[in-house]
Scaffold this motif. Structure first.
Motif, short mmCIF file in Angstrom:
data_model
loop_
_atom_site.label_atom_id
_atom_site.label_comp_id
_atom_site.label_asym_id
_atom_site.label_seq_id
_atom_site.Cartn_x
_atom_site.Cartn_y
_atom_site.Cartn_z
N GLY A 89 0.82 -1.21 0.00
CA GLY A 89 0.00 0.00 0.00
C GLY A 89 0.85 1.26 0.00
O GLY A 89 0.54 2.24 -0.69
N LEU A 90 1.93 1.23 0.77
CA LEU A 90 2.83 2.39 0.81
C LEU A 90 3.55 2.57 -0.52
O LEU A 90 3.66 3.67 -1.06
CB LEU A 90 3.83 2.23 1.95
CG LEU A 90 3.24 2.39 3.35
CD1 LEU A 90 4.09 1.67 4.40
CD2 LEU A 90 3.09 3.86 3.70
N LYS A 91 4.04 1.45 -1.06
CA LYS A 91 4.83 1.53 -2.30
C LYS A 91 3.96 1.88 -3.51
O LYS A 91 4.46 2.45 -4.48
CB LYS A 91 5.58 0.23 -2.53
CG LYS A 91 6.72 0.07 -1.54
CD LYS A 91 7.84 -0.77 -2.10
CE LYS A 91 9.04 -0.69 -1.17
NZ LYS A 91 10.19 -1.41 -1.66
N ALA A 92 2.68 1.55 -3.42
CA ALA A 92 1.77 1.91 -4.52
C ALA A 92 1.72 3.43 -4.67
O ALA A 92 1.35 3.95 -5.71
CB ALA A 92 0.38 1.35 -4.25
N ARG A 93 2.08 4.12 -3.58
CA ARG A 93 2.13 5.59 -3.64
C ARG A 93 3.58 6.09 -3.60
O ARG A 93 3.87 7.14 -3.01
CB ARG A 93 1.34 6.16 -2.46
CG ARG A 93 -0.15 5.89 -2.61
CD ARG A 93 -0.88 6.14 -1.31
NE ARG A 93 -2.29 5.89 -1.44
CZ ARG A 93 -3.21 6.85 -1.53
NH1 ARG A 93 -2.88 8.10 -1.48
NH2 ARG A 93 -4.47 6.53 -1.65
N GLN A 94 4.45 5.29 -4.18
CA GLN A 94 5.85 5.72 -4.40
C GLN A 94 6.67 5.90 -3.13
O GLN A 94 7.67 6.63 -3.14
CB GLN A 94 5.91 7.03 -5.20
CG GLN A 94 5.93 6.86 -6.71
CD GLN A 94 4.64 6.30 -7.25
OE1 GLN A 94 3.60 6.81 -6.95
NE2 GLN A 94 4.70 5.25 -8.03
N ALA A 95 6.29 5.28 -2.03
CA ALA A 95 7.10 5.44 -0.82
C ALA A 95 8.49 4.81 -1.02
O ALA A 95 8.64 3.86 -1.78
CB ALA A 95 6.41 4.75 0.35
N LYS A 96 9.48 5.38 -0.33
CA LYS A 96 10.81 4.77 -0.28
C LYS A 96 11.00 4.21 1.12
O LYS A 96 10.72 4.90 2.12
CB LYS A 96 11.89 5.81 -0.56
CG LYS A 96 11.86 6.34 -1.98
CD LYS A 96 12.30 5.27 -2.97
CE LYS A 96 12.42 5.84 -4.37
NZ LYS A 96 12.56 4.77 -5.38
N VAL A 97 11.51 2.98 1.18
CA VAL A 97 11.58 2.27 2.46
C VAL A 97 13.03 2.09 2.89
O VAL A 97 13.86 1.60 2.12
CB VAL A 97 10.89 0.89 2.33
CG1 VAL A 97 11.02 0.10 3.63
CG2 VAL A 97 9.41 1.06 1.94
N VAL A 98 13.33 2.48 4.13
CA VAL A 98 14.67 2.31 4.69
C VAL A 98 14.61 1.32 5.83
O VAL A 98 13.82 1.49 6.77
CB VAL A 98 15.24 3.63 5.27
CG1 VAL A 98 16.72 3.45 5.62
CG2 VAL A 98 15.06 4.76 4.29
N TRP A 99 15.44 0.30 5.76
CA TRP A 99 15.53 -0.71 6.82
C TRP A 99 16.66 -0.32 7.78
O TRP A 99 17.80 -0.19 7.36
CB TRP A 99 15.79 -2.06 6.18
CG TRP A 99 16.04 -3.20 7.13
CD1 TRP A 99 15.67 -3.30 8.44
CD2 TRP A 99 16.72 -4.42 6.81
NE1 TRP A 99 16.07 -4.50 8.95
CE2 TRP A 99 16.71 -5.21 7.96
CE3 TRP A 99 17.32 -4.92 5.65
CZ2 TRP A 99 17.29 -6.48 8.02
CZ3 TRP A 99 17.89 -6.19 5.70
CH2 TRP A 99 17.87 -6.96 6.86
N ALA A 150 16.61 0.78 0.75
CA ALA A 150 17.94 1.08 1.27
C ALA A 150 18.04 0.48 2.66
O ALA A 150 17.02 0.31 3.35
CB ALA A 150 18.16 2.59 1.34
N THR A 151 19.27 0.14 3.06
CA THR A 151 19.50 -0.43 4.39
C THR A 151 20.56 0.41 5.10
O THR A 151 21.55 0.78 4.48
CB THR A 151 20.00 -1.88 4.27
OG1 THR A 151 19.05 -2.64 3.54
CG2 THR A 151 20.20 -2.51 5.64
N LEU A 152 20.31 0.70 6.37
CA LEU A 152 21.30 1.47 7.14
C LEU A 152 21.65 0.69 8.40
O LEU A 152 20.76 0.33 9.18
CB LEU A 152 20.70 2.84 7.50
CG LEU A 152 21.61 3.75 8.33
CD1 LEU A 152 22.86 4.14 7.54
CD2 LEU A 152 20.85 5.01 8.77
N ASP A 153 22.95 0.44 8.59
CA ASP A 153 23.42 -0.22 9.81
C ASP A 153 23.46 0.84 10.91
O ASP A 153 24.27 1.77 10.85
CB ASP A 153 24.81 -0.81 9.55
CG ASP A 153 25.37 -1.54 10.75
OD1 ASP A 153 24.80 -1.41 11.86
OD2 ASP A 153 26.39 -2.23 10.59
N VAL A 154 22.58 0.72 11.90
CA VAL A 154 22.49 1.75 12.94
C VAL A 154 23.26 1.35 14.20
O VAL A 154 23.21 2.06 15.20
CB VAL A 154 21.02 2.10 13.29
CG1 VAL A 154 20.34 2.81 12.13
CG2 VAL A 154 20.23 0.85 13.69
#
Ligand code: S3P
Length: 172
Positions: A89-99, A150-154
């Motif tokens: 649902g989020l990506k259908a509206r072009q969201a970008k996801v960061v893990w 994208a993935t970010l090591d926190v």
């Protein structure tokens, strides 16, 4: 375009998300907070009254409502990736996801250090603890990985540094 933060409990989705929103001058939305607000109970109380299934139904509604807005920073609950409807649902509206990634040990230490944990966070498995983090993270890894743009090591970086890195991914 919404920027969406995913990751396990303790990965810093809420604190980093707030900071990213401030850096980019966008509204911040936390889907756990939307649920707590709508129901008027803590997440622990919702789990106790309605079970995890009841909570997950409410989570789908909260994520769908967050997805209606644009140019926000959205922090999802750690288990929101379990239902593919949420990310789709989020990506259908072009969201970008960061893990936001960290090791089970780091996550466990951070969860333990968070004073709100006992009051508001239900155990997700019988034992809880480090074993819960290890087992659930292993089970969810493919879901986080599949959802992430994208993935970010926190591990070992501050909230501010993590937020700067997230904000730099999609600055506009
Ligand atoms: C959950 C994580 C929590 C909250 C609920 C379930 C999970 O969110 O949604 O307790 O399944 O990992 P946070 O990751 O914000 O703590």
């Amino acid at each position: 375009m919404n920027i969406v933060l995913i990751g396990f409990r303790g990965s810093g989705k809420t604190s980093i998300g707030r900071e990213v929103a401030a850096l980019l001058g966008r509204p911040f939305v936390d889907t756990d907070a939307l649920i707590v607000q709508a129901v008027g109970k803590t997440i622990r109380e919702i789990f106790a009254a309605e079970g995890e299934a009841g909570f997950r139904r409410r989570e789908v509604a909260a994520v769908a409502s967050a997805a209606e807005g644009d140019n926000q920073v959205i922090a999802l609950g750690g288990g929101a990736v379990l239902n593919p409807v949420n990310i789709a649902g989020l990506k259908a509206r072009q969201a970008k996801v960061v893990w936001l990634w960290a090791s089970p040990k780091t996550l466990h230490t951070r969860i333990q250090a968070d004073a709100s944990t006992n009051a508001s966070r239900p155990n997700l498995t019988a034992g809880g603890g480090l074993e819960e983090v290890q087992n659930l993270l292993a089970a969810r890894l493919p879901l986080y990985e599949g959802a992430a743009d994208a993935t970010l090591d926190v591990g070992g970086i501050s909230v501010e540094e993590a937020a700067r890195k997230v904000a730099a991914l999609w600055p506009h």
